[in-house]
Design an enzyme around this catalytic site. Structure first.
Site, PDB file in Angstrom:
ATOM      1  N   ASP A  85       0.819  -1.207   0.000  1.00  0.00           N
ATOM      2  CA  ASP A  85       0.000   0.000   0.000  1.00  0.00           C
ATOM      3  C   ASP A  85       0.855   1.260   0.000  1.00  0.00           C
ATOM      4  O   ASP A  85       2.032   1.238   0.361  1.00  0.00           O
ATOM      5  CB  ASP A  85      -0.952   0.010   1.190  1.00  0.00           C
ATOM      6  CG  ASP A  85      -0.239   0.110   2.539  1.00  0.00           C
ATOM      7  OD1 ASP A  85       0.779  -0.590   2.728  1.00  0.00           O
ATOM      8  OD2 ASP A  85      -0.695   0.887   3.405  1.00  0.00           O
ATOM      9  N   GLU A 180       0.061  -1.311   5.624  1.00  0.00           N
ATOM     10  CA  GLU A 180       1.115  -0.929   6.565  1.00  0.00           C
ATOM     11  C   GLU A 180       1.034   0.546   6.914  1.00  0.00           C
ATOM     12  O   GLU A 180       1.289   0.950   8.046  1.00  0.00           O
ATOM     13  CB  GLU A 180       2.488  -1.261   5.969  1.00  0.00           C
ATOM     14  CG  GLU A 180       3.657  -1.104   6.930  1.00  0.00           C
ATOM     15  CD  GLU A 180       4.314   0.264   6.900  1.00  0.00           C
ATOM     16  OE1 GLU A 180       5.246   0.492   7.691  1.00  0.00           O
ATOM     17  OE2 GLU A 180       3.908   1.133   6.084  1.00  0.00           O
TER      18      GLU A 180
END
Length: 414
Positions: A85, A180
């Site tokens: 991400d 994350e």
């Protein structure tokens, strides 16, 4: 530098950054955005194409893969991890990467928003990039080097290991995570399926750096209950929740803010405020390198909130603390060879290793407390979470070298 090896890391990186994988802190789903799986599917297909038949994407957006051992020696299983991400702080949609070849030390003006200038004087790491190839965006989005640089480096290393099957190494595990950037990167990781003894996140910044220490981190949610009334008849009655919240923000210690701290100095940081007359909520992140320091800051904030709310006789507040992650150094100190091997691998890659702390956290922070001691190795990313984000192709190649040397070192030392 690997002898006569044609690195694939640049081409992989340029592909991956064009896939929008921005995570969403307001979402309740896992992963927080379904589009993160789009990159996961690409990675699984590429792993299959390389020859890693067991690569898979699970329902929560995690990619798992295993590279079998090429030696009969008993060797600990090591894992390499990066997150897919990108930060919610800046758009990751329609990323247009630009390669600036043979960088000469000039300011880099980003073409589609010329107000975005990567100034040589403001980016000290550019001093070491003369003659290298720098990748930026066009100025309208972030780049996504955090952490697609790490993803591309691991993928290139996997490609190398499969193509050089005679190189002795133990079993290698690969883990790519979602979310994350919003603190949920390992919420649903299957540690049994992962089956690793030690790990390395490829999510660091400057060439040669390895981080064995992070902040300890908590989130704090303060909710203020005000006393609303009609503004036309509010004299001596209205007690405005938003204004009370504003008073709290104004009273925060100026010397304990991200804007005024560095190195191992802790901070209190408001990240969101919402609400109305009757109720307002402030969300904070608290960061310190020791757990004791974390508690001290939370006590200080609680007292500050209580003092401000006490000025209003019809108001109250709640103060909720949510643990986020803890300094991984406590875990890594129990197995110093994990960091030592990484330092040696960086040296073998022709780079001077630098042991440092990170004013943040990685998936490795939490993995270390889940039974997988996991320091953080440089990926080459710079100015992340901004439109001025950049990465060097040559730095990414040295990260690939570091991964390969780590695999060799674990085999040699076992």
């Amino acid at each position: 530098m690997m002898d006569n090896y044609h690195y694939t890391v640049k081409d992989r990186f340029l592909r991956y950054v064009k896939i929008d994988t921005q995570s969403d802190p307001t979402s309740k789903t896992i992963p927080s955005t379904e589009k993160q799986k789009n990159l996961g599917r690409v990675l699984v297909q590429e792993l299959h194409d390389i020859g890693v038949a067991n690569a898979e994407l699970d329902e929560f957006g995690y990619v798992y893969a295993t590279i079998p051992a090429t030696t009969s020696k008993k060797i600990p299983v090591i894992c390499f991890c990066s997150h897919m991400d990108t930060s919610p702080d800046c758009s990751g949609k329609n990323v247009n990467p630009i390669v600036h070849k043979n960088y000469a030390g000039q300011d880099i003006i980003l073409p589609n928003d010329t107000s975005q200038v990567i100034k040589f004087s403001e980016h000290p790491a550019l001093v070491d990039q003369i003659g290298n190839d720098i990748i930026t965006t066009d100025g309208t989005t972030l780049l996504g080097a955090d952490n697609k640089a790490g993803v591309a480096e691991i993928m290139d290393a996997v490609y190398y290991l499969v193509k050089h099957a005679k190189m002795p190494h133990g079993k290698i595990k690969i883990l790519f995570t979602p979310d994350e950037e919003i603190g949920r990167g390992v919420d649903k990781v299957d540690m049994k399926k992962l089956g690793a003894d030690f790990g390395y996140t490829m999510d660091g910044e400057t060439l040669g750096h390895i981080e064995n220490e992070t902040f300890s981190a908590d989130g704090v949610t303060v909710t203020i209950k005000g006393f609303p009334t009609h503004p036309g008849f509010a004299k001596d009655k209205l007690q405005h929740a938003i204004k009370i919240a504003s008073g709290i923000i104004d009273k925060l210690p100026k010397d304990k803010s991200p804007e005024t701290t560095e190195k191992k100095e802790p901070f209190i940081h408001p990240v969101a405020i919402s609400g109305g007359l009757e109720e307002a909520t402030i969300k904070f992140i608290i960061r310190a390198f020791t757990n004791e320091g974390l508690v001290e800051l939370e006590d200080e904030l609680r007292k500050l909130v209580a003092a401000e709310v006490s000025k209003y006789n019809k108001c109250s507040f709640t103060f909720e603390v949510q643990e986020q992650y803890r300094n991984m150094k406590d875990m890594l100190d129990t197995c110093p060879h994990v960091v030592d091997y990484a330092m040696e691998a960086i040296s073998r890659a022709g780079v001077t290793p630098v042991l440092s702390s990170i004013r943040g956290g990685t998936d490795g922070s939490r993995l270390s407390y889940m039974g997988l001691p996991c320091p953080n190795i440089f990926a080459g990313e710079h100015a992340f979470h901004s439109k001025q984000e950049w990465v060097s192709v040559q730095d990414m190649e040295r990260a690939v070298d570091t991964i390969i040397h780590l695999c060799k070192i674990w085999e040699e030392k076992s």
